[in-house]
Design a protein around this motif. Structure first.
Motif, PDB file in Angstrom:
ATOM      1  N   VAL A 145       0.825  -1.346  -0.004  1.00 28.28           N
ATOM      2  CA  VAL A 145       0.104  -0.013  -0.045  1.00 28.28           C
ATOM      3  C   VAL A 145       0.752   1.101  -0.098  1.00 28.28           C
ATOM      4  O   VAL A 145       0.629   2.147  -0.859  1.00 28.28           O
ATOM      5  N   VAL A 146       2.013   1.128   0.976  1.00 28.23           N
ATOM      6  CA  VAL A 146       2.729   2.352   0.830  1.00 28.23           C
ATOM      7  C   VAL A 146       3.497   2.889  -0.324  1.00 28.23           C
ATOM      8  O   VAL A 146       3.648   3.864  -0.877  1.00 28.23           O
ATOM      9  N   GLU A 147       4.060   1.462  -0.861  1.00 38.34           N
ATOM     10  CA  GLU A 147       4.940   1.745  -2.199  1.00 38.34           C
ATOM     11  C   GLU A 147       4.086   2.079  -3.273  1.00 38.34           C
ATOM     12  O   GLU A 147       4.553   3.082  -3.900  1.00 38.34           O
ATOM     13  N   PHE A 148       2.765   1.714  -3.251  1.00 36.29           N
ATOM     14  CA  PHE A 148       2.182   1.998  -4.582  1.00 36.29           C
ATOM     15  C   PHE A 148       1.638   3.443  -4.346  1.00 36.29           C
ATOM     16  O   PHE A 148       1.609   4.191  -5.244  1.00 36.29           O
ATOM     17  N   ALA A 149       1.457   3.957  -3.114  1.00 38.40           N
ATOM     18  CA  ALA A 149       0.990   5.306  -2.843  1.00 38.40           C
ATOM     19  C   ALA A 149       2.164   6.296  -2.790  1.00 38.40           C
ATOM     20  O   ALA A 149       1.872   7.413  -3.022  1.00 38.40           O
ATOM     21  N   GLU A 150       3.322   5.945  -2.946  1.00 36.54           N
ATOM     22  CA  GLU A 150       4.491   6.570  -2.738  1.00 36.54           C
ATOM     23  C   GLU A 150       4.655   7.764  -1.850  1.00 36.54           C
ATOM     24  O   GLU A 150       5.034   8.998  -2.109  1.00 36.54           O
ATOM     25  N   ILE A 151       4.472   7.319  -0.726  1.00 34.36           N
ATOM     26  CA  ILE A 151       4.320   8.095   0.367  1.00 34.36           C
ATOM     27  C   ILE A 151       5.314   7.692   1.601  1.00 34.36           C
ATOM     28  O   ILE A 151       4.972   8.129   2.969  1.00 34.36           O
ATOM     29  N   GLY A 152       6.328   6.592   1.298  1.00 35.63           N
ATOM     30  CA  GLY A 152       6.896   6.063   2.223  1.00 35.63           C
ATOM     31  C   GLY A 152       7.567   7.115   3.237  1.00 35.63           C
ATOM     32  O   GLY A 152       7.875   6.928   4.396  1.00 35.63           O
ATOM     33  N   HIS A 153       8.052   8.306   2.557  1.00 31.23           N
ATOM     34  CA  HIS A 153       8.936   9.424   3.619  1.00 31.23           C
ATOM     35  C   HIS A 153       7.991   9.927   4.464  1.00 31.23           C
ATOM     36  O   HIS A 153       8.503  10.716   5.435  1.00 31.23           O
ATOM     37  N   ALA A 154       6.598   9.798   4.400  1.00 31.22           N
ATOM     38  CA  ALA A 154       5.731  10.627   5.261  1.00 31.22           C
ATOM     39  C   ALA A 154       4.855   9.561   5.829  1.00 31.22           C
ATOM     40  O   ALA A 154       3.798  10.268   6.281  1.00 31.22           O
ATOM     41  N   ILE A 155       5.288   8.515   5.862  1.00 30.11           N
ATOM     42  CA  ILE A 155       3.971   7.656   6.482  1.00 30.11           C
ATOM     43  C   ILE A 155       3.619   7.692   7.862  1.00 30.11           C
ATOM     44  O   ILE A 155       2.787   7.370   8.314  1.00 30.11           O
ATOM     45  N   ASP A 156       4.595   8.116   8.703  1.00 33.33           N
ATOM     46  CA  ASP A 156       4.436   8.321  10.217  1.00 33.33           C
ATOM     47  C   ASP A 156       4.137   9.817  10.488  1.00 33.33           C
ATOM     48  O   ASP A 156       4.087  10.270  11.859  1.00 33.33           O
ATOM     49  N   ALA A 157       3.867  10.806   9.415  1.00 33.87           N
ATOM     50  CA  ALA A 157       3.603  11.892   9.680  1.00 33.87           C
ATOM     51  C   ALA A 157       1.850  12.253   9.671  1.00 33.87           C
ATOM     52  O   ALA A 157       1.175  11.208   9.279  1.00 33.87           O
ATOM     53  N   PRO A 158       1.330  13.221  10.470  1.00 27.85           N
ATOM     54  CA  PRO A 158       0.074  13.259  10.508  1.00 27.85           C
ATOM     55  C   PRO A 158      -0.469  13.544   9.100  1.00 27.85           C
ATOM     56  O   PRO A 158      -0.047  14.143   8.494  1.00 27.85           O
ATOM     57  N   VAL A 159      -1.793  13.084   8.684  1.00 22.28           N
ATOM     58  CA  VAL A 159      -2.365  13.207   7.329  1.00 22.28           C
ATOM     59  C   VAL A 159      -2.780  14.514   7.121  1.00 22.28           C
ATOM     60  O   VAL A 159      -2.540  14.926   5.886  1.00 22.28           O
ATOM     61  N   GLN A 160      -2.887  15.232   8.300  1.00 28.53           N
ATOM     62  CA  GLN A 160      -2.778  16.689   7.895  1.00 28.53           C
ATOM     63  C   GLN A 160      -1.856  17.560   7.441  1.00 28.53           C
ATOM     64  O   GLN A 160      -2.242  18.653   6.884  1.00 28.53           O
ATOM     65  N   THR A 161      -0.683  16.742   7.403  1.00 32.64           N
ATOM     66  CA  THR A 161       0.355  17.500   6.884  1.00 32.64           C
ATOM     67  C   THR A 161       0.643  17.174   5.280  1.00 32.64           C
ATOM     68  O   THR A 161       1.547  17.498   4.485  1.00 32.64           O
ATOM     69  N   TYR A 162      -0.298  16.231   4.843  1.00 31.01           N
ATOM     70  CA  TYR A 162      -0.261  15.580   3.483  1.00 31.01           C
ATOM     71  C   TYR A 162      -0.756  16.779   2.502  1.00 31.01           C
ATOM     72  O   TYR A 162      -1.718  17.363   2.938  1.00 31.01           O
ATOM     73  N   SER A 163      -0.402  16.671   1.379  1.00 29.98           N
ATOM     74  CA  SER A 163      -1.006  17.442   0.213  1.00 29.98           C
ATOM     75  C   SER A 163      -2.279  16.708  -0.117  1.00 29.98           C
ATOM     76  O   SER A 163      -2.542  15.298   0.263  1.00 29.98           O
ATOM     77  N   SER A 164      -3.166  17.337  -0.772  1.00 30.82           N
ATOM     78  CA  SER A 164      -4.415  16.668  -1.113  1.00 30.82           C
ATOM     79  C   SER A 164      -4.077  15.355  -2.150  1.00 30.82           C
ATOM     80  O   SER A 164      -4.746  14.477  -2.189  1.00 30.82           O
ATOM     81  N   GLY A 165      -3.108  15.569  -3.050  1.00 31.95           N
ATOM     82  CA  GLY A 165      -2.605  14.620  -3.835  1.00 31.95           C
ATOM     83  C   GLY A 165      -2.206  13.328  -3.117  1.00 31.95           C
ATOM     84  O   GLY A 165      -2.487  12.054  -3.545  1.00 31.95           O
ATOM     85  N   MET A 166      -1.451  13.543  -2.016  1.00 34.08           N
ATOM     86  CA  MET A 166      -0.722  12.489  -1.087  1.00 34.08           C
ATOM     87  C   MET A 166      -1.939  11.708  -0.520  1.00 34.08           C
ATOM     88  O   MET A 166      -1.984  10.500  -0.618  1.00 34.08           O
ATOM     89  N   SER A 167      -3.016  12.550  -0.239  1.00 35.01           N
ATOM     90  CA  SER A 167      -4.138  12.027   0.477  1.00 35.01           C
ATOM     91  C   SER A 167      -4.893  11.017  -0.431  1.00 35.01           C
ATOM     92  O   SER A 167      -5.147   9.921  -0.047  1.00 35.01           O
ATOM     93  N   ALA A 168      -5.142  11.566  -1.479  1.00 30.05           N
ATOM     94  CA  ALA A 168      -5.717  10.841  -2.585  1.00 30.05           C
ATOM     95  C   ALA A 168      -5.069   9.519  -2.938  1.00 30.05           C
ATOM     96  O   ALA A 168      -5.887   8.619  -3.321  1.00 30.05           O
ATOM     97  N   ARG A 169      -3.691   9.445  -3.130  1.00 30.31           N
ATOM     98  CA  ARG A 169      -2.877   8.270  -3.737  1.00 30.31           C
ATOM     99  C   ARG A 169      -3.193   7.331  -2.555  1.00 30.31           C
ATOM    100  O   ARG A 169      -3.004   6.114  -2.799  1.00 30.31           O
ATOM    101  N   LEU A 170      -3.030   7.916  -1.247  1.00 25.92           N
ATOM    102  CA  LEU A 170      -3.232   6.851  -0.179  1.00 25.92           C
ATOM    103  C   LEU A 170      -4.351   6.187  -0.041  1.00 25.92           C
ATOM    104  O   LEU A 170      -4.516   4.950   0.168  1.00 25.92           O
ATOM    105  N   GLY A 171      -5.601   6.851  -0.259  1.00 24.80           N
ATOM    106  CA  GLY A 171      -6.984   6.539  -0.399  1.00 24.80           C
ATOM    107  C   GLY A 171      -7.245   5.450  -1.302  1.00 24.80           C
ATOM    108  O   GLY A 171      -7.738   4.185  -1.311  1.00 24.80           O
ATOM    109  N   PHE A 172      -6.541   5.657  -2.655  1.00 24.55           N
ATOM    110  CA  PHE A 172      -6.544   4.871  -3.789  1.00 24.55           C
ATOM    111  C   PHE A 172      -6.076   3.600  -3.457  1.00 24.55           C
ATOM    112  O   PHE A 172      -6.545   2.591  -3.789  1.00 24.55           O
TER     113      PHE A 172
END
Length: 430
Positions: free
Chosen positions: A161-188
């Protein structure tokens, strides 16, 4: 009523009457209707009345509308089979998202029932259900558990899931610090890694950059090859044609037509041009101007034979005729024509400067005709607005028309093209 089979709720499945084996049917929507109230206070009151009626077993029929209510979905029925991809098309407010929310169980229909076989993954408003103060890691666990996975299954799929979403560098950061694109990729990524039997996709294939979108399409194709079924909502004809073979056209909550995706899209796009034609009035009306040295008297549409027409046809010779009245002789003029699509789906522009085409013209005193000829009309079907500006030396603007509306109709099957490309085929000898 929502009935899930082989999913969260297991109930004996009623046989679904179809022309083929009912074993292939993974989703059956039967006479589903949903109404909403336009007034918030009245909607809350109706909600309390309905809850009270259900508690005492005396709820009135849902088949009638009360004051300020309307049908968002009205008596919709269809079936989805294993491995099938169905496209939902319709204007904003047609009821597409409401229908997906009913199928996914997020809202309850007033009438009818939805029967589901297997696991549904709703790709609706990706990332909207994440808790902003929790980390991406924590949200993955919560989100995928809601979608029906066990703790062990989530643990096994977490890295993918993390590899596909390409957010490994921010996986332990609060989602409120994510961009809208990062949140959408993680949801997908969460949704597609649940091994869904049915995916409900609502305008979410535009997440991320080009490479990520390509990866999304590749993953969807992989899931479909394994038997997953899709319902796709999109205003992009290219997305619908790339994934779907069948389509349902919704308008004001009612099914207008079902059938092959290409034929439905062609009729749907032509419905806009027909509506635009019906609403165009005085588009060739005469214009007077007593202040400028010259002014555009009228604009007309011509076909390849020079005959006046009400609309252009894709792929055919077409011309604009500008009738210009000059109060005196004017020399070395240019005309700039800007064409913009009126569609909310795209912003196709055509910016034509006659001087850059090596065409500067003179006007004689009185009436003048100026033609802008297209060997082929390359604009896709739709409604367009033309702006025309006549200028003299030093870019001095003599006259301008801000909004002349015209229509292009499509009589071909090229609904997935953004323009018409003339072409020839030839096979060379070996």
């Amino acid at each position: 009523m929502l009935v899930k089979e082989n999913g969260i709720m297991d109930q004996p499945r009623k046989e679904i009457s179809t022309g083929v084996s009912s074993d292939d049917v993974v989703l059956s929507v039967r006479h589903v209707s949903k109404k909403f109230c336009r007034n918030l206070k009245r909607a809350m009151f109706y909600g309390l009345v309905d809850i009270g009626g259900e508690l005492v077993g005396n709820r009135k029929s849902s088949g009638t509308l009360r004051k300020q209510e309307f049908w968002a979905i009205d008596d919709v029925s269809f079936e989805l089979r294993k491995g099938e991809a169905l496209g939902l098309v319709g204007a904003n407010g047609a009821g597409k998202t409401t229908l997906l929310k009913i199928i996914s169980g997020l809202i309850k229909p007033n009438n009818g029932e939805v029967r589901v076989r297997g696991r549904i993954a709703p790709l609706i408003a990706l990332g909207a259900g994440f808790n902003p103060i929790l980390s991406g890691r924590e949200n993955i666990s919560i989100n995928m558990s809601i979608l029906g996975l066990t703790s062990q299954q989530i643990k096994e799929r977490f890295d993918k899931v993390v590899e596909f979403a390409e957010i490994g560098h921010a996986i332990d950061a609060p989602v409120q610090t994510y961009s809208s694109g990062m949140s959408a990729r993680l949801g997908f990524s969460c949704a597609i890694h649940t091994d869904p039997d049915i995916l409900l996709i609502d305008e979410v294939l535009a997440v991320g950059d080009m490479n990520f979108r390509i990866k999304c399409y590749r993953k969807l194709a992989e899931l479909q090859s394994k038997g997953a079924s899709f319902i796709l909502v999109s205003h992009s004809a290219a997305s619908l044609l790339a994934i779907c073979k069948k389509s349902i056209w919704l308008a004001k909550g009612v099914i207008v037509k079902t059938g092959n995706i290409e034929s439905i899209l062609l009729e749907y796009e032509n419905s806009f041009t027909n509506h635009a034609l019906a609403n165009l009035s005085n588009k060739n009306s005469l214009r007077t101007n007593s202040e400028n040295d010259a002014f555009i008297h009228s604009i007309g549409l011509k076909d390849g034979k020079g005959k006046g027409v009400d609309f252009f046809s894709l792929g055919t010779p077409s011309s604009f005729e500008f009738k210009i009245h000059a109060k005196k002789q004017l020399e070395q003029l240019k005309i700039v024509v800007i064409i913009r699509s009126n569609s909310v789906e795209a912003d196709y522009n055509l910016n034509i400067d006659s001087s850059k085409d090596g065409f500067n013209f003179n006007l004689q005193e009185g009436n003048n005709n100026l033609m802008l000829e297209f060997p082929y009309c390359g604009l896709k079907a739709g409604s367009y607005t033309l702006k025309a500006t006549i200028s003299g030396k030093n870019h001095y603007v003599i006259d301008a028309i801000e909004s002349f509306t015209f229509v292009v109709k499509n009589s071909t099957s090229e609904v997935n093209s953004t323009f018409f490309q003339p072409r020839n085929w030839d096979k060379l000898p070996s």
